[in-house]
Design a protein around this motif. Structure first.
Motif, PDB file in Angstrom:
ATOM      1  N   LEU A 106       0.821  -1.211   0.000  1.00 28.06           N
ATOM      2  CA  LEU A 106       0.000   0.000   0.000  1.00 28.06           C
ATOM      3  C   LEU A 106       0.855   1.261   0.000  1.00 28.06           C
ATOM      4  N   MET A 107       1.945   1.265   0.748  1.00 26.95           N
ATOM      5  CA  MET A 107       2.808   2.447   0.807  1.00 26.95           C
ATOM      6  C   MET A 107       3.602   2.626  -0.488  1.00 26.95           C
ATOM      7  N   ILE A 108       4.060   1.532  -1.076  1.00 30.66           N
ATOM      8  CA  ILE A 108       4.829   1.640  -2.316  1.00 30.66           C
ATOM      9  C   ILE A 108       3.954   2.157  -3.461  1.00 30.66           C
ATOM     10  N   ILE A 109       2.774   1.560  -3.605  1.00 33.60           N
ATOM     11  CA  ILE A 109       1.901   1.923  -4.737  1.00 33.60           C
ATOM     12  C   ILE A 109       1.020   3.127  -4.417  1.00 33.60           C
ATOM     13  N   GLY A 110       0.340   3.083  -3.279  1.00 36.93           N
ATOM     14  CA  GLY A 110      -0.642   4.116  -2.947  1.00 36.93           C
ATOM     15  C   GLY A 110      -0.046   5.409  -2.432  1.00 36.93           C
ATOM     16  N   TRP A 111       1.179   5.349  -1.908  1.00 35.99           N
ATOM     17  CA  TRP A 111       1.828   6.550  -1.380  1.00 35.99           C
ATOM     18  C   TRP A 111       2.938   7.042  -2.322  1.00 35.99           C
ATOM     19  N   ALA A 112       4.036   6.287  -2.401  1.00 32.46           N
ATOM     20  CA  ALA A 112       5.215   6.779  -3.129  1.00 32.46           C
ATOM     21  C   ALA A 112       4.977   6.864  -4.639  1.00 32.46           C
ATOM     22  N   PHE A 113       4.432   5.785  -5.243  1.00 36.41           N
ATOM     23  CA  PHE A 113       4.190   5.777  -6.682  1.00 36.41           C
ATOM     24  C   PHE A 113       3.158   6.843  -7.054  1.00 36.41           C
ATOM     25  N   ALA A 114       2.078   6.931  -6.267  1.00 38.44           N
ATOM     26  CA  ALA A 114       1.042   7.935  -6.524  1.00 38.44           C
ATOM     27  C   ALA A 114       1.578   9.349  -6.319  1.00 38.44           C
ATOM     28  N   PHE A 115       2.470   9.515  -5.358  1.00 39.07           N
ATOM     29  CA  PHE A 115       3.116  10.802  -5.083  1.00 39.07           C
ATOM     30  C   PHE A 115       3.846  11.294  -6.341  1.00 39.07           C
TER      31      PHE A 115
END
Length: 531
Positions: A106-115
């Protein structure tokens, strides 16, 4: 303050919120057109607006649907191509091989990648791309929709290569030093908000128990994006989200692969074998192409952006209803609608519908070896999903246009001025909420800054507060308003195939938005005391 006019102005918004959040909520494709009709009645009979001007704004509002609906269609189409071709499953297996920990995914895709995606494009692209990837990993669509909306807030202030800052405040005659001060303070406010926003977003998808067990990784992933984001914002307002997200994505993947800050959860399973490198490369190539094309077409210095947004007249035609023009960049404009000052335009090559979404789809079809039947299925599903959202978005955009009609006596400015009159020199506690209100109405942090930047500047000067601080709070508020923005909720719901849950989603996302607002207010008070 004209109390009666303010209450009349606010009534349609209160009614809309009630209709969409009551026990048996109305779907947005019914509630929004009803609200737009009510605003039209109020403008015509209470504010006595000119019928021709109102009609022109209605036409402009309906035409404006083309921008969001074409982006939504492009995002859905690419998602369907990846899913039907099997590329989505390959990406899921690859991510599982990095970490099967739900929090890490969730952090890799939903946070960093989306960022990073927000920094490159904006336009709701992060949720359009990241959310379907999370669905492919087995997360529940409704929970992912809420999660994606909450996550897509901190980077928004510098989304689309800083457009909300440099374009949103361009009419305020700020010096370059003032604009950079706004940038720096905005990033600082968002930096502190980022300590709670991802945690609150994760709670919609996983348990507190899992969050606590992986809190170290969460904080490291947050800081891997926000520290470079803040550092960059002190000298540049175009690249904080884009480069901050890119750095954060790389660091988050490295941390996850090394299991730093991660603890195995009860439902974790042993890591699966990674698919062959060539298979993974082919599966992710459409997303890589998407990112590369977005970046190349958004950075002015590369010269391509100018070619895509050239508005110089090429073909034009005058007729009874107005002036229609087409530029060499295929920017379609409709000016002087019904002989008024109202206009509309659509940047055909710049809006991320044809480029990059459709372009990447056309490349992906042979790349992923799709059959004719699979391609037809992808297009059919896309068409089926965008019918009702078109009605919802038309209602929303017509409502916004009519709410902004009337210059300083417009309903939206009456509501804003009421806020200022009530709060006085405590305005720094509430300035971010006005920015959020702008995003709620318009669906855009840039439009919120354009609409309310002048008011915020005026209020700051009237009550003796720092102009750059109040504009920074406006900017941060416009970003946090993305969580409750009706247009964004409709878009992500459509992409994920969720029906009639807009009101439910607003009730959920408003909680982290208010938490964000509290952080912004506290940071604002501290910055004001040291100003």
């Amino acid at each position: 303050m004209d109390v009666e006019s303010t209450l009349v102005s606010a009534f349609p918004i209160v009614l809309l919120i009630w209709m969409m959040t009551k026990k048996h909520a109305l779907p947005s494709h019914i509630a929004l057109p009803i609200t737009a009709l009510l605003v039209a009645v109020i403008q015509l009979f209470y504010f006595q607006s000119a019928g021709r001007l109102m009609a022109a704004n209605v036409i402009s509002g309906v035409l404006s649907v083309l921008t969001p609906i074409s982006i939504i269609a492009g995002a859905i189409l690419l998602n369907r191509v990846l899913a039907i071709s099997g590329a989505e499953k390959v990406i899921g297996r690859w991510l599982d091989s990095i970490s099967t920990n739900a929090v890490a995914q969730l952090m890799i895709i939903g946070w960093a990648f989306a960022f990073m995606l927000e920094g490159a494009s904006g336009f709701g692209t992060p949720a359009a791309i990241a959310a379907p990837m999370l669905i492919g990993l087995g997360f529940t669509p409704l929970n992912v929709a809420i999660f994606a909306l909450v996550m897509n807030s901190v980077p928004v202030s510098f989304g689309a290569v800083g457009t909300p800052i440099w374009f949103g405040f361009e009419g305020l005659n700020l010096t370059s030093e003032q604009l950079l001060s706004v940038s720096s303070q905005t990033a600082l406010i968002n930096l502190f908000a980022a300590f709670i926003v991802p945690v609150l977003a994760l709670k919609f998808v996983v348990s507190w128990h899992l969050i606590r067990r992986n809190l170290v990784f969460i904080l490291l992933s947050i800081l891997s994006c926000t520290l470079p984001y803040y550092a960059l914002a002190n000298w540049n307002y175009e690249f904080p989200s884009l480069l901050g997200g890119a750095i954060g994505l790389v660091l988050s993947v490295v941390l996850a692969k090394a299991d730093i800050g991660l603890n195995a959860a009860e439902h974790d399973v042993p890591k699966g074998d990674s698919p062959p490198f060539r298979e993974v490369l082919i599966a992710v190539l459409p997303l890589i192409l998407l990112m590369v094309i977005l970046i190349v077409t958004r950075i002015s210095q590369l010269g391509i952006k100018g070619l895509l947004i050239n508005t110089q007249a090429w073909l034009s035609m005058d007729f009874v209803g107005g002036h229609l023009g087409v530029s060499p960049s295929l920017v379609i404009s409709f000016d002087n609608i019904l002989s008024t000052s109202v206009g509309w335009s659509y940047k055909t090559l710049y809006v991320p519908a044809l480029i990059p979404f459709m372009l990447v789809v056309l490349i992906s079809i042979p790349l992923l070896k799709m059959t004719g039947r699979q391609v037809a299925e992808a297009f059919f599903e896309t068409g089926r999903r965008i019918k009702l959202p078109f009605v919802s978005l038309a209602g929303a955009l017509v409502m916004v246009n009519l709410m902004m009609l009337g210059a300083e006596k417009s309903p939206i400015l009456l509501i804003a001025n009421a806020f200022a009159d009530v709060t006085g020199n405590s305005w720094s506690l509430f300035a971010a909420l006005l920015g959020a209100l702008g995003s709620f109405f318009s669906g855009s942090a840039t439009v919120s800054n354009l609409t309310f930047g002048g008011i915020q500047q005026s209020i700051a000067e009237q009550v003796g507060l720092s102009t750059t601080l109040i504009l920074a709070l406006q900017s941060a508020g416009a970003a946090m308003g993305n969580m409750v923005c009706i247009n964004n909720i409709i878009a992500v719901s459509t992409i994920l195939g969720i029906n009639n849950k807009e009101g439910f989603i607003i009730k959920k996302t408003i909680i982290p938005m208010l938490a964000y607002a509290l952080v912004a207010a506290l940071v604002g008070v501290v910055l004001a005391s040291h100003g």
